[in-house]
Design a protein around this motif. Structure first.
Motif, PDB file in Angstrom:
ATOM      1  N   ARG A   1       0.830  -1.196   0.000  1.00 19.96           N
ATOM      2  CA  ARG A   1       0.000   0.000   0.000  1.00 19.96           C
ATOM      3  C   ARG A   1       0.874   1.259   0.000  1.00 19.96           C
ATOM      4  O   ARG A   1       1.973   1.273   0.566  1.00 19.96           O
ATOM      5  CB  ARG A   1      -0.940  -0.004   1.207  1.00 19.96           C
ATOM      6  N   ARG A   2       0.329   2.319  -0.592  1.00 17.14           N
ATOM      7  CA  ARG A   2       1.087   3.553  -0.755  1.00 17.14           C
ATOM      8  C   ARG A   2       0.839   4.569   0.352  1.00 17.14           C
ATOM      9  O   ARG A   2       1.382   5.682   0.291  1.00 17.14           O
ATOM     10  CB  ARG A   2       0.758   4.184  -2.110  1.00 17.14           C
ATOM     11  N   ASP A   3       0.076   4.212   1.371  1.00 18.55           N
ATOM     12  CA  ASP A   3      -0.252   5.185   2.417  1.00 18.55           C
ATOM     13  C   ASP A   3       0.992   5.844   3.004  1.00 18.55           C
ATOM     14  O   ASP A   3       1.022   7.053   3.255  1.00 18.55           O
ATOM     15  CB  ASP A   3      -1.044   4.504   3.543  1.00 18.55           C
ATOM     16  N   ARG A   4       2.011   5.037   3.263  1.00 20.00           N
ATOM     17  CA  ARG A   4       3.237   5.537   3.901  1.00 20.00           C
ATOM     18  C   ARG A   4       3.996   6.521   3.009  1.00 20.00           C
ATOM     19  O   ARG A   4       4.857   7.266   3.481  1.00 20.00           O
ATOM     20  CB  ARG A   4       4.127   4.337   4.255  1.00 20.00           C
ATOM     21  N   PHE A   5       3.664   6.536   1.716  1.00 28.09           N
ATOM     22  CA  PHE A   5       4.439   7.320   0.752  1.00 28.09           C
ATOM     23  C   PHE A   5       3.695   8.555   0.256  1.00 28.09           C
ATOM     24  O   PHE A   5       4.055   9.121  -0.775  1.00 28.09           O
ATOM     25  CB  PHE A   5       4.813   6.420  -0.438  1.00 28.09           C
ATOM     26  N   ALA A   6       2.682   8.984   1.013  1.00 23.51           N
ATOM     27  CA  ALA A   6       1.861  10.111   0.570  1.00 23.51           C
ATOM     28  C   ALA A   6       2.677  11.373   0.347  1.00 23.51           C
ATOM     29  O   ALA A   6       2.363  12.183  -0.539  1.00 23.51           O
ATOM     30  CB  ALA A   6       0.756  10.367   1.590  1.00 23.51           C
ATOM     31  N   ALA A   7       3.737  11.563   1.125  1.00 17.94           N
ATOM     32  CA  ALA A   7       4.550  12.781   1.008  1.00 17.94           C
ATOM     33  C   ALA A   7       5.785  12.591   0.137  1.00 17.94           C
ATOM     34  O   ALA A   7       6.576  13.526  -0.014  1.00 17.94           O
ATOM     35  CB  ALA A   7       4.978  13.246   2.400  1.00 17.94           C
ATOM     36  N   SER A   8       5.954  11.410  -0.443  1.00 16.36           N
ATOM     37  CA  SER A   8       7.170  11.140  -1.216  1.00 16.36           C
ATOM     38  C   SER A   8       6.902  11.300  -2.711  1.00 16.36           C
ATOM     39  O   SER A   8       6.008  10.647  -3.250  1.00 16.36           O
ATOM     40  CB  SER A   8       7.678   9.717  -0.946  1.00 16.36           C
ATOM     41  N   PRO A   9       7.683  12.115  -3.398  1.00 11.92           N
ATOM     42  CA  PRO A   9       7.484  12.276  -4.840  1.00 11.92           C
ATOM     43  C   PRO A   9       8.081  11.145  -5.664  1.00 11.92           C
ATOM     44  O   PRO A   9       7.893  11.103  -6.876  1.00 11.92           O
ATOM     45  CB  PRO A   9       8.182  13.599  -5.148  1.00 11.92           C
ATOM     46  N   TRP A  10       8.818  10.246  -5.020  1.00 16.30           N
ATOM     47  CA  TRP A  10       9.450   9.149  -5.752  1.00 16.30           C
ATOM     48  C   TRP A  10       9.382   7.859  -4.937  1.00 16.30           C
ATOM     49  O   TRP A  10       9.261   7.875  -3.715  1.00 16.30           O
ATOM     50  CB  TRP A  10      10.916   9.465  -6.091  1.00 16.30           C
ATOM     51  N   LEU A  11       9.454   6.746  -5.664  1.00 13.20           N
ATOM     52  CA  LEU A  11       9.468   5.408  -5.071  1.00 13.20           C
ATOM     53  C   LEU A  11      10.501   4.571  -5.800  1.00 13.20           C
ATOM     54  O   LEU A  11      10.756   4.769  -6.984  1.00 13.20           O
ATOM     55  CB  LEU A  11       8.099   4.714  -5.229  1.00 13.20           C
ATOM     56  N   ARG A  12      11.086   3.626  -5.098  1.00 13.80           N
ATOM     57  CA  ARG A  12      11.912   2.609  -5.745  1.00 13.80           C
ATOM     58  C   ARG A  12      11.681   1.274  -5.052  1.00 13.80           C
ATOM     59  O   ARG A  12      11.137   1.226  -3.938  1.00 13.80           O
ATOM     60  CB  ARG A  12      13.393   3.001  -5.757  1.00 13.80           C
ATOM     61  N   VAL A  13      12.097   0.193  -5.687  1.00  9.82           N
ATOM     62  CA  VAL A  13      11.787  -1.155  -5.215  1.00  9.82           C
ATOM     63  C   VAL A  13      13.070  -1.961  -5.058  1.00  9.82           C
ATOM     64  O   VAL A  13      13.970  -1.892  -5.900  1.00  9.82           O
ATOM     65  CB  VAL A  13      10.841  -1.868  -6.207  1.00  9.82           C
ATOM     66  N   THR A  14      13.144  -2.720  -3.963  1.00 16.03           N
ATOM     67  CA  THR A  14      14.217  -3.688  -3.744  1.00 16.03           C
ATOM     68  C   THR A  14      13.605  -5.074  -3.584  1.00 16.03           C
ATOM     69  O   THR A  14      12.626  -5.244  -2.848  1.00 16.03           O
ATOM     70  CB  THR A  14      15.028  -3.352  -2.479  1.00 16.03           C
ATOM     71  N   VAL A  15      14.181  -6.061  -4.255  1.00  9.78           N
ATOM     72  CA  VAL A  15      13.770  -7.462  -4.147  1.00  9.78           C
ATOM     73  C   VAL A  15      14.945  -8.253  -3.587  1.00  9.78           C
ATOM     74  O   VAL A  15      16.073  -8.115  -4.079  1.00  9.78           O
ATOM     75  CB  VAL A  15      13.350  -8.016  -5.524  1.00  9.78           C
ATOM     76  N   ILE A  16      14.697  -9.069  -2.569  1.00  6.68           N
ATOM     77  CA  ILE A  16      15.753  -9.845  -1.917  1.00  6.68           C
ATOM     78  C   ILE A  16      15.376 -11.318  -1.961  1.00  6.68           C
ATOM     79  O   ILE A  16      14.254 -11.696  -1.588  1.00  6.68           O
ATOM     80  CB  ILE A  16      15.947  -9.403  -0.448  1.00  6.68           C
TER      81      ILE A  16
END
Length: 305
Positions: free
Chosen positions: A276-291
């Protein structure tokens, strides 16, 4: 930016940072190329140190191309001091053979030479894909990174700096630049010298229409790739409410954003994750890490949302 996972073409695996006996590596250029081809890489950039003690090499690796394997000409550029007084290290892939040397006779700054930002800008103007090399290993400051305005990318994982110094990271610098509105892409590399187990540990997966230098360079400059130590990222779909990730079998999928914004999903043999994107409401960018289960990682470039 087009979505790398739905854009035309296919993914090609390549290493963008490698050294040979033309500078401080131990293997000949031909043998370096042979080994990467034998390990299943689709392309390689040989980036020997562009410095006077090695006669400013831009090694012609075109004779070592073969069906299914190509090479990009490049070098690791050095000129001027960083804030800590050490010489700049700047990765330049896709340089012309006649790129003019600066005044860098050795690995120490000298009066009157170009600054790092100046030689980076000259390389970018000559058509190269330019990256900030091994920020943690170099002791790069945020002010240093800000000054390198011509850079397309930050080297966020350097396998040689991992094996030889435990200083592989560049995410601290990259995330701060992203937060300031800069848009660097994020590359993983080997920085192989073959003097220790510094090879085949980090690479880029570039989406291009063909495995040819011009197509690969255009895709790199456009950010059409992800980076990996092994896992595959197969899709990222950002909706209004969630980030949907498809990948090879993983134990953790993390979405990161500005400042403290990060959410992880954990499991066994996961090939899909929804965050969910709730935590990122104030962030203009996102990135993803897969482990994956072995602790190997794959990293997306940043998405601007």
């Amino acid at each position: 930016m087009p979505d790398v996972f739905t854009a035309p073409g296919r993914f090609y695996r390549g290493n963008l940072h490698t050294h040979s006996s033309r500078s401080d590596g131990v293997l000949s250029p031909e043998e370096v190329c042979r080994r990467y081809q034998a390990e299943g890489y689709d392309f390689l950039a040989l980036t020997d140190h562009f410095i006077g003690i090695y006669d400013y090499p831009i090694v012609d690796t075109r004779p070592f191309r073969a069906p299914g394997f190509t090479t990009l000409l490049g070098a690791e550029l050095h000129s001027g001091p960083m804030a800590n007084g050490d010489l700049w290290h700047i990765l330049a892939v896709g340089l012309p053979e006649d790129f003019a040397p600066g005044n860098a006779p050795h690995f120490r700054p000298v009066p009157g030479q170009e600054t790092g930002p100046e030689i980076a800008a000259r390389a970018a103007a000559a058509g190269a894909f330019v990256a900030v090399a091994h920020p943690q290993w170099s002791g790069l400051t945020l002010e240093d990174a800000r000054s390198l305005t011509a850079a397309h990318a930050v080297e966020v994982y350097n396998h040689g700096c991992h094996t030889g110094a435990d200083r592989a990271d560049g995410f601290g610098i990259a995330d701060l630049l992203l937060t300031e509105g800069r848009r660097p892409s994020l590359i993983a590399t080997d920085d192989a010298h073959f003097t220790e187990p510094d090879h085949f540990g980090g690479w880029v997966m570039v989406k291009a229409t063909e495995n040819e230098p011009e197509a690969l360079l255009a895709a790199l400059k456009a950010g059409m790739f992800y980076s990996s130590q092994g896992p595959e990222i197969r899709g990222i779909d950002i909706t209004k409410a969630t980030v949907e990730v498809q990948c090879s079998a993983a134990v953790t999928v993390i979405v990161q954003g500005q400042a403290t914004a990060a959410v992880a999903v954990h499991g066994q043999s996961m090939t899909r994750a929804s965050i969910r994107r709730d935590r990122f409401a104030a962030s203009p960018w996102l990135r993803v890490t897969v482990i994956d289960a072995a602790g190997k990682r794959a990293w997306s470039n940043a998405y601007w949302v």
